[in-house]
Design an enzyme around this catalytic site. Structure first.
Site, PDB file in Angstrom:
ATOM      1  N   LYS A  14       0.090  14.576   1.551  1.00 18.60           N
ATOM      2  CA  LYS A  14      -1.220  14.863   0.951  1.00 18.60           C
ATOM      3  C   LYS A  14      -1.406  16.364   0.698  1.00 18.60           C
ATOM      4  O   LYS A  14      -2.323  16.779   0.004  1.00 18.60           O
ATOM      5  CB  LYS A  14      -2.343  14.313   1.829  1.00 18.60           C
ATOM      6  CG  LYS A  14      -2.416  12.770   1.847  1.00 18.60           C
ATOM      7  CD  LYS A  14      -3.523  12.279   2.775  1.00 18.60           C
ATOM      8  CE  LYS A  14      -3.602  10.779   2.905  1.00 18.60           C
ATOM      9  NZ  LYS A  14      -4.333  10.128   1.795  1.00 18.60           N
ATOM     10  N   THR A  42      -8.582   6.587  -2.784  1.00 18.40           N
ATOM     11  CA  THR A  42      -9.922   6.106  -3.123  1.00 18.40           C
ATOM     12  C   THR A  42     -10.918   7.252  -2.954  1.00 18.40           C
ATOM     13  O   THR A  42     -11.980   7.231  -3.560  1.00 18.40           O
ATOM     14  CB  THR A  42     -10.347   4.919  -2.234  1.00 18.40           C
ATOM     15  OG1 THR A  42     -10.076   5.246  -0.870  1.00 18.40           O
ATOM     16  CG2 THR A  42      -9.610   3.660  -2.639  1.00 18.40           C
ATOM     17  N   HIS A  77       0.782  -1.237   0.000  1.00 14.11           N
ATOM     18  CA  HIS A  77       0.000   0.000   0.000  1.00 14.11           C
ATOM     19  C   HIS A  77       0.803   1.272   0.000  1.00 14.11           C
ATOM     20  O   HIS A  77       0.227   2.357  -0.013  1.00 14.11           O
ATOM     21  CB  HIS A  77      -0.913   0.046   1.234  1.00 14.11           C
ATOM     22  CG  HIS A  77      -2.146  -0.768   1.086  1.00 14.11           C
ATOM     23  ND1 HIS A  77      -3.291  -0.259   0.531  1.00 14.11           N
ATOM     24  CD2 HIS A  77      -2.417  -2.054   1.392  1.00 14.11           C
ATOM     25  CE1 HIS A  77      -4.228  -1.198   0.522  1.00 14.11           C
ATOM     26  NE2 HIS A  77      -3.725  -2.306   1.033  1.00 14.11           N
ATOM     27  N   LYS A 128     -14.468   8.379  -5.121  1.00 10.69           N
ATOM     28  CA  LYS A 128     -15.786   8.686  -4.555  1.00 10.69           C
ATOM     29  C   LYS A 128     -16.301  10.021  -5.087  1.00 10.69           C
ATOM     30  O   LYS A 128     -17.470  10.163  -5.439  1.00 10.69           O
ATOM     31  CB  LYS A 128     -15.710   8.751  -3.022  1.00 10.69           C
ATOM     32  CG  LYS A 128     -15.277   7.463  -2.346  1.00 10.69           C
ATOM     33  CD  LYS A 128     -14.948   7.713  -0.860  1.00 10.69           C
ATOM     34  CE  LYS A 128     -14.145   6.578  -0.268  1.00 10.69           C
ATOM     35  NZ  LYS A 128     -13.537   6.927   1.035  1.00 10.69           N
ATOM     36  N   LYS A 175      -9.501  13.837   3.944  1.00 14.09           N
ATOM     37  CA  LYS A 175      -8.611  12.677   3.974  1.00 14.09           C
ATOM     38  C   LYS A 175      -7.740  12.818   5.207  1.00 14.09           C
ATOM     39  O   LYS A 175      -7.744  13.864   5.845  1.00 14.09           O
ATOM     40  CB  LYS A 175      -7.747  12.617   2.710  1.00 14.09           C
ATOM     41  CG  LYS A 175      -7.058  13.953   2.388  1.00 14.09           C
ATOM     42  CD  LYS A 175      -6.258  13.911   1.092  1.00 14.09           C
ATOM     43  CE  LYS A 175      -7.105  13.896  -0.144  1.00 14.09           C
ATOM     44  NZ  LYS A 175      -6.951  12.706  -0.954  1.00 14.09           N
ATOM     45  N   ARG A 176      -6.962  11.783   5.557  1.00 15.56           N
ATOM     46  CA  ARG A 176      -6.060  11.940   6.685  1.00 15.56           C
ATOM     47  C   ARG A 176      -5.120  13.120   6.461  1.00 15.56           C
ATOM     48  O   ARG A 176      -4.764  13.441   5.331  1.00 15.56           O
ATOM     49  CB  ARG A 176      -5.239  10.661   6.887  1.00 15.56           C
ATOM     50  CG  ARG A 176      -5.998   9.548   7.575  1.00 15.56           C
ATOM     51  CD  ARG A 176      -6.461   9.943   8.962  1.00 15.56           C
ATOM     52  NE  ARG A 176      -5.386  10.030   9.912  1.00 15.56           N
ATOM     53  CZ  ARG A 176      -5.098   9.104  10.817  1.00 15.56           C
ATOM     54  NH1 ARG A 176      -5.848   8.022  10.917  1.00 15.56           N
ATOM     55  NH2 ARG A 176      -4.087   9.246  11.648  1.00 15.56           N
TER      56      ARG A 176
END
Ligand SMILES: *Cc1c(COP(=O)(O)O)cnc(C)c1O
Length: 812
Positions: A552, A654, A358, A658, A546-547
């Site tokens: 990110k 992911t 991952h 969505k 998101k986290r």
């Protein structure tokens, strides 16, 4: 279907309320209604559950077990009703009885048994396995406390324990009779048995009882009901049994033992990239692997087949390296308990196990100190040593004298056990989670392994279940699609592509616009109820949820917002489409930089939202406690989806899928599955910016990036960074953000925030321009929805099934 019609449902439901609660319907609370309804659904599922299991056993169907430390399943009531075909009847029936199903769904605790994407993927996979009729089950841990609940106090993240079981869990069934024992500590004695074979005996161990709690996973045809089995750690009540040979009736010692045992399934680790509390974490992993395998072997034993048939009847999948101990543990069970020889056991194990990688973030690659593994799991450690010895011998045969290669590829090296290396060596399939990620694994991070095991590596791009993320989260969009292309897409999500025909149809565009507006109004109300501020539903809803992680790049987003604010302050008449920026993100409690970024977002939000000069052009909200249930409220309302990770860092994502499925347009880097989205959408229907993965990786390898040059050369960057250091523009908190400033300049901006800044700003100008052309925007939105079927986890799971697990759907 639980109920053939509304009247029957109402009658049955009212009876249950009276029978079980001893009160009339008028006195039932929302929580009462949830519990009764949940129980009715569980009972009905119970019949199909038993039948599914009977059928699997009778047909000797091959079973897949998906081992994962996280299952972020979300609330189940709505999705279970949906998959059982009861949603409409129950909604209408409750309405007539004076309850709103939406309110009743809010009564359900949202189990936070996962950190983020990895755990949510496991949950989407469970739904797809059952819905497609595969015999596939989950194996996890029943944490007493899920991921912490996040509150924002004065702009700071505060963590509260998430005791999600407080009101019980209607979905789970405790299966005391299926308990197994897991052994820790002690030592191994070697002996020779009567036939001259070496035998290994584990002595002086501590016993932990593993008790399974099963949750039925109801497929979309309602008839396939698989099992998510979560293990709970309990003490063994007789101290003599608990401590094995170290027997003693010392009560204090027993209490100490009890506490330490129960801690194994107490908390989910709230860090999704680095692991603290190492020993406990290792205990959790072994606990889950050993309990899961023992129960799988027990089920297999009932078939009465020889163990050589195991790989034909059982596949074991490990979600990241956390469950890698299934490899040595299954070796142990086959050799020590089933008396099999090494070669045969190894052949069986490697044919059964497959592994999903991952991440390439090096701080997330699991390594355990050798002494810790040796002491906690003495027999398992011996087996890992033997696996390593045989494999290293083979390596040196293939590459004589290549010590460098050995140093890179060994399982045990120096003082560490490297779990990724063990997972690769002990499995028959290693998959990445998006084309780009798999490419980076094969060509860079795991190049030597790919060379040694060329058939082992493959790609399986992640997916999301369209049942939760479209049918359930966005019922109005579902209805509109049904009215436009019929209903076959629900079982064949690729057929969403049929919407392409309508992308230029003005009346369909308007309807899509109306659905989006209705969802935005609903989210606006939610925000208003939390923040006491009116939200402009005609603004662009620009969302990053998101986290919170440096890679990110929530920081890039907020720096851009600061720049927009500076522009408005300089020219209050500036012509921009009003924007509402929405954030949601939990930071690991010990991740200080991430928590600073949360504080920065909230500080900027406070300033901007209260500045009269801004005059409604910008609004910023940080929604606390991002979770699956909150995601279901936010995503259908988004116009713009922020997928802006440093290229090469986000394995797949992911969240991106969505949003696409709900008609948001993406601003993103060429990273993870964004690349595959872009392949279908092209430049017209997606907003790309920033460095490529190749460029980023080359900078890491060869250097050549100087963040300070950008600070000195771009006035916009200098202005916002200086504002981090100087109180003034953003209230009185300025000094607090020194850590962020230093990470960008003194630490040379590891994630290329400043490097991508200019391109990000320009791309947002493009978004502003594009949004003004409503028909064009809606057309892009429709094209996004139409292509999103490719990302249904149904397709992903079909590929895992045929290419990795070798299973077919089971007809019921
Ligand atoms: C989908 C999802 C994630 C993963 O989001 P990414 O943007 O892919 O990181 C994390 N948390 C929750 C609650 C989700 O639903």
């Amino acid at each position: 279907m639980l109920f053939t019609d509304k009247e029957r449902f109402k009658a049955a439901f009212t009876d249950k309320i009276v029978d079980q609660l001893g009160k009339p319907l008028e006195e039932a609370s929302g929580a009462d209604v949830f519990n009764i309804l949940g129980n009715m659904v569980r009972e009905q599922a119970g019949r199909n559950w038993a039948e599914t299991n009977r059928r699997y056993r009778q047909g000797q169907e091959k079973q897949v077990y998906y081992f994962s430390m996280e299952f972020l399943i979300g609330r189940l009531l709505g999705n279970n009703l949906l998959n059982m075909g009861d949603l409409e009847v129950v909604r209408d029936g409750l309405e007539e009885l004076g309850f709103r199903l939406d309110d009743i769904e809010e009564e359900e605790p949202d189990p936070g048994l996962g950190n983020g994407g990895l755990g949510r993927l496991a949950a989407c996979f469970m739904d797809s396995l059952a819905s497609l009729g595969y015999a596939g089950h989950g194996c996890g841990i029943r944490y007493k406390y899920g991921l912490f609940e996040q509150k924002i106090v004065d702009g700071y993240q505060v963590e509260l324990p998430d005791y999600w079981l407080q009101k019980g869990n209607v979905w789970e069934v405790r299966r005391e009779d299926k308990s197994v024992d897991v052994k820790f500590w002690g030592r191994v004695e070697t002996d020779v048995d009567s036939s001259g074979e070496l035998v290994f005996e584990h002595k002086d161990y501590e016993t932990v009882r593993a008790v399974p709690y099963d949750i039925p996973i109801i497929g979309a045809d309602e008839r396939h009901v698989n099992t998510l089995r979560n293990w709970s750690a309990e003490s063994v009540m007789q101290p003599s049994k608990a401590f094995g040979m170290r027997a003693g009736s010392d009560y204090h010692k027993f209490l100490e033992y009890k506490r330490s045992v129960e801690s194994i399934s107490e908390f989910l680790y709230p860090d999704d990239s680095r692991y603290e509390g190492k020993l406990l974490r290792l205990k959790q992993q072994y606990f889950m692997c050993s309990a899961g395998l023992q129960s799988i072997l027990r089920t297999f034993d009932k078939l009465g087949l020889p163990y050589t048939a195991l790989p034909d009847k059982v596949a074991l999948h490990i979600n990241d390296t956390h469950p890698t101990l299934v490899i040595p543990e299954l070796m142990r069970l086959l050799m020590d308990e089933k008396k099999m020889g090494w070669d045969q056991a190894w052949d069986i194990v490697t044919r059964m196990v497959s592994y999903t990688n991952h991440t390439i973030l090096s701080e997330a690659l699991e390594k355990w100190p050798v002494p810790m593994v040796r002491e906690l799991l003495p027999r398992v450690f011996q087996i890992i040593e033997e696996i390593n010895a045989r494999y290293c011998a083979e390596l040196l045969r293939r590459y004589p004298g290549d010590e460098g290669r050995l140093a890179d590829m060994a399982i045990i090296y120096g003082d560490q056990v490297r779990m990724a290396n063990l997972a690769i060596v002990g499995s028959h399939s290693v998959n990445g989670v998006a084309a780009l990620h798999t490419e980076i694994l094969r060509k860079r991070e795991m190049r030597l392994f790919d060379e040694m095991f060329p058939d082992r590596f493959n790609n399986k791009t992640n997916g999301i279940t369209h049942r939760r993320w479209l049918l359930h989260a966005n019922p109005q969009l579902k209805d509109l699609i049904d009215d436009t292309i019929g209903t076959r897409w629900k079982t064949h999500p690729q057929e969403l592509i049929g919407l392409i025909k309508y992308c230029e149809d003005a009346s369909f565009q308007e309807k899509i616009g109306e659905v989006k507006r209705a969802n935005k109004l609903r989210l606006a109300q939610y925000i208003e109820s939390r923040h006491g501020v009116k939200v402009n539903p005609d603004s662009i809803f620009d969302v990053q949820v998101k986290r919170l992680h440096a890679y990110k790049r929530q920081l890039l987003n907020i720096l851009h917002i600061m720049h927009l604010y500076n522009q408005i302050k300089a020219a209050p008449s500036m012509d921009i489409v009003p924007r509402t920026f929405i954030f949601g993100a939990k930071a690991a409690p010990s991740y200080h930089l991430a928590k600073r970024i949360i504080k920065l977002i909230n500080t900027v939000a406070h300033t901007v939202n209260n500045d009269k000069d801004v005059n409604g052009k910008l609004q910023i909200f940080f929604l606390e406690n991002y979770s699956v249930s909150l995601a279901e409220k936010i995503i259908p309302a988004a116009d713009v989806s922020e997928q802006i990770s440093t290229a090469s860092k986000e394995a797949s994502g992911t969240g991106n899928m969505k949003f696409m499925m709900n008609g948001a347009l993406t601003i993103g880097t060429m990273d993870g599955a964004n690349v595959e989205m872009h392949e279908m959408l092209g430049n017209e229907n997606m907003f790309l910016f920033g460095l490529s993965a190749e460029q980023v990786l080359d900078y890491y390898q060869h250097g050549g990036y100087y963040a300070r040059d950008i600070y000195n050369g771009d006035g916009r960057v200098k202005e916002v960074l200086d504002q981090l250091m100087n109180p003034g523009a953003f209230c009185c908190d300025g000094q607090d953000f020194g850590q962020i400033f230093h990470s960008l300049l003194d630490n040379n901006d590891e994630f290329f925030v400043l490097k991508d800044f200019a391109s990000y700003v320009e791309t947002h100008v493009e978004i502003d321009r594009a949004y003004r052309n409503r028909p064009e925007w809606l057309k892009k939105s429709i094209i996004n929805i139409a292509h999103s079927g490719k990302f249904s986890s149904d397709s992903t799971i079909s590929r895992y099934a045929s290419e990795i697990w070798n299973i077919r759907p089971v007809e019921l």
